[in-house]
Write a protein that holds these residues in place. Structure first.
Motif, PDB file in Angstrom:
ATOM      1  N   SER A  45      55.527  16.255  55.476  1.00  0.00           N
ATOM      2  CA  SER A  45      55.586  14.827  55.181  1.00  0.00           C
ATOM      3  C   SER A  45      56.497  14.646  53.971  1.00  0.00           C
ATOM      4  CB  SER A  45      54.185  14.291  54.870  1.00  0.00           C
ATOM      5  OG  SER A  45      53.738  14.782  53.623  1.00  0.00           O
ATOM      6  N   GLU A  46      56.647  13.430  53.531  1.00  0.00           N
ATOM      7  CA  GLU A  46      57.471  13.147  52.348  1.00  0.00           C
ATOM      8  C   GLU A  46      56.984  13.926  51.128  1.00  0.00           C
ATOM      9  OE1 GLU A  46      60.327  11.360  51.990  1.00  0.00           O
ATOM     10  OE2 GLU A  46      60.297  11.264  54.176  1.00  0.00           O
ATOM     11  N   LYS A  47      55.694  14.218  51.074  1.00  0.00           N
ATOM     12  CA  LYS A  47      55.115  14.936  49.932  1.00  0.00           C
ATOM     13  C   LYS A  47      55.548  16.399  49.874  1.00  0.00           C
ATOM     14  CE  LYS A  47      50.965  12.112  49.620  1.00  0.00           C
ATOM     15  NZ  LYS A  47      49.500  12.131  49.609  1.00  0.00           N
ATOM     16  N   ASP A  48      56.183  16.889  50.930  1.00  0.00           N
ATOM     17  CA  ASP A  48      56.599  18.285  50.986  1.00  0.00           C
ATOM     18  C   ASP A  48      58.030  18.505  50.513  1.00  0.00           C
ATOM     19  OD1 ASP A  48      54.254  19.639  52.108  1.00  0.00           O
ATOM     20  OD2 ASP A  48      54.609  18.316  53.813  1.00  0.00           O
TER      21      ASP A  48
ATOM     22  N   HIS B 151      54.000  19.116  38.184  1.00  0.00           N
ATOM     23  CA  HIS B 151      53.057  18.005  38.336  1.00  0.00           C
ATOM     24  C   HIS B 151      52.924  17.605  39.810  1.00  0.00           C
ATOM     25  CE1 HIS B 151      50.951  14.257  37.819  1.00  0.00           C
ATOM     26  NE2 HIS B 151      51.914  13.661  38.509  1.00  0.00           N
ATOM     27  N   GLN B 152      54.056  17.494  40.496  1.00  0.00           N
ATOM     28  CA  GLN B 152      54.006  17.091  41.898  1.00  0.00           C
ATOM     29  C   GLN B 152      53.271  18.120  42.750  1.00  0.00           C
ATOM     30  OE1 GLN B 152      57.958  16.119  43.268  1.00  0.00           O
ATOM     31  NE2 GLN B 152      58.059  14.271  42.032  1.00  0.00           N
ATOM     32  N   MET B 153      53.511  19.392  42.502  1.00  0.00           N
ATOM     33  CA  MET B 153      52.843  20.431  43.286  1.00  0.00           C
ATOM     34  C   MET B 153      51.337  20.400  43.035  1.00  0.00           C
ATOM     35  SD  MET B 153      55.604  23.511  43.124  1.00  0.00           S
ATOM     36  CE  MET B 153      55.212  24.322  44.672  1.00  0.00           C
TER      37      MET B 153
ATOM     38  N   SER C 299      49.462  17.792  41.826  1.00  0.00           N
ATOM     39  CA  SER C 299      48.827  16.548  42.278  1.00  0.00           C
ATOM     40  C   SER C 299      48.832  16.424  43.804  1.00  0.00           C
ATOM     41  CB  SER C 299      49.502  15.331  41.645  1.00  0.00           C
ATOM     42  OG  SER C 299      50.838  15.220  42.075  1.00  0.00           O
ATOM     43  N   ARG C 300      49.837  17.002  44.444  1.00  0.00           N
ATOM     44  CA  ARG C 300      49.916  16.950  45.905  1.00  0.00           C
ATOM     45  C   ARG C 300      49.235  18.143  46.572  1.00  0.00           C
ATOM     46  NH1 ARG C 300      56.329  15.236  46.405  1.00  0.00           N
ATOM     47  NH2 ARG C 300      56.100  13.228  45.393  1.00  0.00           N
ATOM     48  N   LYS C 301      48.753  19.069  45.728  1.00  0.00           N
ATOM     49  CA  LYS C 301      48.081  20.274  46.223  1.00  0.00           C
ATOM     50  C   LYS C 301      48.972  21.034  47.217  1.00  0.00           C
ATOM     51  CE  LYS C 301      43.432  18.472  45.494  1.00  0.00           C
ATOM     52  NZ  LYS C 301      43.621  18.395  44.114  1.00  0.00           N
ATOM     53  N   ARG C 302      50.172  21.362  46.763  1.00  0.00           N
ATOM     54  CA  ARG C 302      51.146  22.067  47.587  1.00  0.00           C
ATOM     55  C   ARG C 302      51.398  23.461  47.019  1.00  0.00           C
ATOM     56  NH1 ARG C 302      49.994  18.389  50.487  1.00  0.00           N
ATOM     57  NH2 ARG C 302      51.405  17.036  51.611  1.00  0.00           N
TER      58      ARG C 302
ATOM     59  N   MET D 117      57.193  23.619  48.273  1.00  0.00           N
ATOM     60  CA  MET D 117      57.869  22.367  48.631  1.00  0.00           C
ATOM     61  C   MET D 117      59.279  22.712  49.099  1.00  0.00           C
ATOM     62  SD  MET D 117      56.568  19.805  45.616  1.00  0.00           S
ATOM     63  CE  MET D 117      57.055  18.315  46.471  1.00  0.00           C
TER      64      MET D 117
END
Length: 127
Positions: free
Chosen positions: A72-75, A88-90, A92-95, A98
């Protein structure tokens, strides 16, 4: 399009066991993590060892498309994103990873382990 992490593979293999699927239902009732861990270990003992897992014809017939995570866009993350923002993105998005983009093209993969290693290295050099 999708991506497949080590965690996705382990989760898919574990999901083949009906007992493991039942544990996910038990978790919602608030049992302790120690109790849940003991249940998982008991199920592993009853179902045989992990070293025989890949000899199972059903496991060998599994297709990546059946358990990959659809992206998805979050990836996605732009190649010019700062390390702090990426971390931070990884988180908060639990990834765990990416896909790195340059304009509309995927140019690489950013792994959480790489971000973590860099952060720890930076902390150590600041001391």
């Amino acid at each position: 399009m999708g991506k497949l992490s080590q965690l996705d593979v382990l989760t898919a293999l574990e999901a083949k066991n009906e007992g493991m699927a039942n544990i996910d239902q038990v978790v919602q009732f608030g049992f302790s993590s120690r109790f849940i861990t003991e249940l998982r270990e008991e199920i592993h003992l009853q179902s045989g060892s992990f070293d025989k897992l890949y000899a199972d014809p059903d496991i060998m017939a599994m297709m990546v498309r059946d358990f990959m995570i659809k992206i998805s866009e979050k990836d996605f993350i732009d190649e010019d994103t700062s390390l702090a923002t990426a971390a931070h993105q990884m988180a908060s998005r639990k990834r765990l990873s990416m896909l790195v983009t340059k304009e509309d093209e995927i140019v690489g993969v950013l792994r959480l382990s790489d971000v973590f290693t860099t952060v720890i290295h930076n902390v150590k050099t600041q001391q």
